[in-house]
Design a protein around this motif. Structure first.
Motif, mmCIF file in Angstrom:
data_model
loop_
_atom_site.group_PDB
_atom_site.id
_atom_site.type_symbol
_atom_site.label_atom_id
_atom_site.label_comp_id
_atom_site.label_asym_id
_atom_site.label_seq_id
_atom_site.Cartn_x
_atom_site.Cartn_y
_atom_site.Cartn_z
ATOM 1 N N GLU A 1 0.626 21.725 5.298
ATOM 2 C CA GLU A 1 -0.093 21.862 6.566
ATOM 3 C C GLU A 1 0.843 21.495 7.729
ATOM 4 O OE1 GLU A 1 -3.186 23.026 7.016
ATOM 5 O OE2 GLU A 1 -3.512 23.291 4.863
ATOM 6 N N PHE A 2 0.527 21.985 8.908
ATOM 7 C CA PHE A 2 1.296 21.704 10.115
ATOM 8 C C PHE A 2 1.245 20.217 10.465
ATOM 9 C CE2 PHE A 2 0.970 20.919 14.706
ATOM 10 C CZ PHE A 2 2.234 21.328 15.113
ATOM 11 N N GLU A 3 2.388 19.689 10.926
ATOM 12 C CA GLU A 3 2.486 18.318 11.436
ATOM 13 C C GLU A 3 3.163 18.379 12.799
ATOM 14 O OE1 GLU A 3 4.752 16.139 8.547
ATOM 15 O OE2 GLU A 3 3.310 16.536 6.939
ATOM 16 N N GLU A 4 2.789 17.481 13.689
ATOM 17 C CA GLU A 4 3.362 17.479 15.045
ATOM 18 C C GLU A 4 4.889 17.419 15.019
ATOM 19 O OE1 GLU A 4 3.151 14.917 19.189
ATOM 20 O OE2 GLU A 4 1.511 14.707 17.749
ATOM 21 N N ALA A 5 5.433 16.698 14.061
ATOM 22 C CA ALA A 5 6.895 16.560 13.955
ATOM 23 C C ALA A 5 7.582 17.902 13.677
ATOM 24 C CB ALA A 5 7.250 15.558 12.863
ATOM 25 N N GLU B 1 -4.478 26.538 19.198
ATOM 26 C CA GLU B 1 -4.537 25.976 20.552
ATOM 27 C C GLU B 1 -3.974 24.561 20.594
ATOM 28 O OE1 GLU B 1 -8.111 26.581 22.785
ATOM 29 O OE2 GLU B 1 -8.298 28.658 22.089
ATOM 30 N N HIS B 2 -4.216 23.782 19.544
ATOM 31 C CA HIS B 2 -3.648 22.427 19.457
ATOM 32 C C HIS B 2 -2.108 22.510 19.440
ATOM 33 C CE1 HIS B 2 -3.082 18.251 18.388
ATOM 34 N NE2 HIS B 2 -2.475 18.595 17.262
ATOM 35 N N ILE B 3 -1.595 23.427 18.661
ATOM 36 C CA ILE B 3 -0.136 23.616 18.596
ATOM 37 C C ILE B 3 0.384 24.013 19.977
ATOM 38 C CG2 ILE B 3 1.715 25.042 17.628
ATOM 39 C CD1 ILE B 3 -0.008 25.180 15.021
ATOM 40 N N ALA B 4 -0.323 24.897 20.676
ATOM 41 C CA ALA B 4 0.094 25.320 22.022
ATOM 42 C C ALA B 4 0.136 24.143 22.985
ATOM 43 C CB ALA B 4 -0.843 26.404 22.540
ATOM 44 N N THR B 5 -0.865 23.275 22.905
ATOM 45 C CA THR B 5 -0.909 22.085 23.769
ATOM 46 C C THR B 5 0.282 21.179 23.483
ATOM 47 O OG1 THR B 5 -3.310 22.206 23.874
ATOM 48 C CG2 THR B 5 -2.317 20.091 24.446
ATOM 49 N N GLN C 1 3.540 20.100 25.973
ATOM 50 C CA GLN C 1 3.978 18.719 26.200
ATOM 51 C C GLN C 1 5.462 18.546 25.879
ATOM 52 O OE1 GLN C 1 1.326 16.431 23.708
ATOM 53 N NE2 GLN C 1 -0.460 16.876 25.004
ATOM 54 N N LYS C 2 5.947 19.321 24.916
ATOM 55 C CA LYS C 2 7.347 19.203 24.487
ATOM 56 C C LYS C 2 8.256 20.220 25.178
ATOM 57 C CE LYS C 2 6.261 17.416 19.904
ATOM 58 N NZ LYS C 2 7.180 16.298 19.723
ATOM 59 N N ASN C 3 7.717 20.934 26.194
ATOM 60 C CA ASN C 3 8.493 21.965 26.910
ATOM 61 C C ASN C 3 9.048 23.016 25.956
ATOM 62 O OD1 ASN C 3 8.103 20.931 29.515
ATOM 63 N ND2 ASN C 3 9.675 19.380 29.122
#
Length: 188
Positions: free
Chosen positions: A27-31, A50-54, A58-60
């Motif tokens: 599964e996807f992780e923010e890292a 949408e969460h990934i897009a947000t 934030q990370k440019n």
């Protein structure tokens, strides 16, 4: 890299041809976004996309969101590349399927007739540039060839000579004009 919990897709099988491709079967992780400049959020879950897009914002990091044109920071056109001609078509994210249909239509019906012109220009352009003429004259000569009807370029030499005499820049001296005419007539 591709993060996906399921078995390989056709896209992934194509991506595996590239040495830099890496697949993480989970599964996807923010890292996963660390050190990324470009992301495609294309899961079957619109909320996760949408969460990934947000997070990308934030990370440019640029993000294309398959389920939301509004959340996407870029779109990908349908591309057709045939020899020296590339055509990109987009519906601005409204319908990638329609963009592909338009691309296919262009590739099958219009691009083939321009391939001949590209081949001719590929031959004569370096020769024209070697003449050392001012760029404005080079541009006019190349525009004359690029806009000439294809049947004229492939037709009889007398018609082509007449066309070129009418359309080549008037400021060319006789010897230079003859060199260009000879070059174009021999290469067309």
């Amino acid at each position: 890299k591709m993060v996906a919990p399921s078995h390989p897709s056709e896209l992934e099988l194509n991506l595996q041809k590239f040495a830099a491709f890496m697949r993480l079967e989970r599964e996807f992780e923010e890292a996963d976004l660390n050190d990324c400049a470009l992301v495609f959020a294309a899961t079957s879950n619109p909320q996760l996309n949408e969460h990934i897009a947000t997070l990308c914002e934030q990370k440019n990091c640029l993000c294309n969101v398959a389920s939301s044109l509004e959340k996407s920071q870029f779109i990908v056109p349908a591309l057709s590349k045939q020899n020296q001609i590339s055509v990109a078509v987009s519906t601005n994210g409204i319908s990638p399927t329609l963009a592909q249909e338009i691309r296919n239509s262009l590739a099958n019906s219009i691009l083939p007739q321009y391939q001949t012109k590209v081949k001719i220009l590929a031959k004569v352009r370096p020769l024209i540039l070697k003449l050392g003429l001012p760029s404005k004259i080079n541009k006019n000569i190349l525009e004359t060839v690029a806009t000439a009807p294809i049947d004229l370029l492939l037709g009889n030499k007398e018609d082509l000579t007449e066309y070129l005499n009418l359309h080549l820049p008037s400021g060319l001296n006789g010897e230079c004009r003859e060199s260009i005419l000879e070059m174009l007539i021999n290469d067309c």
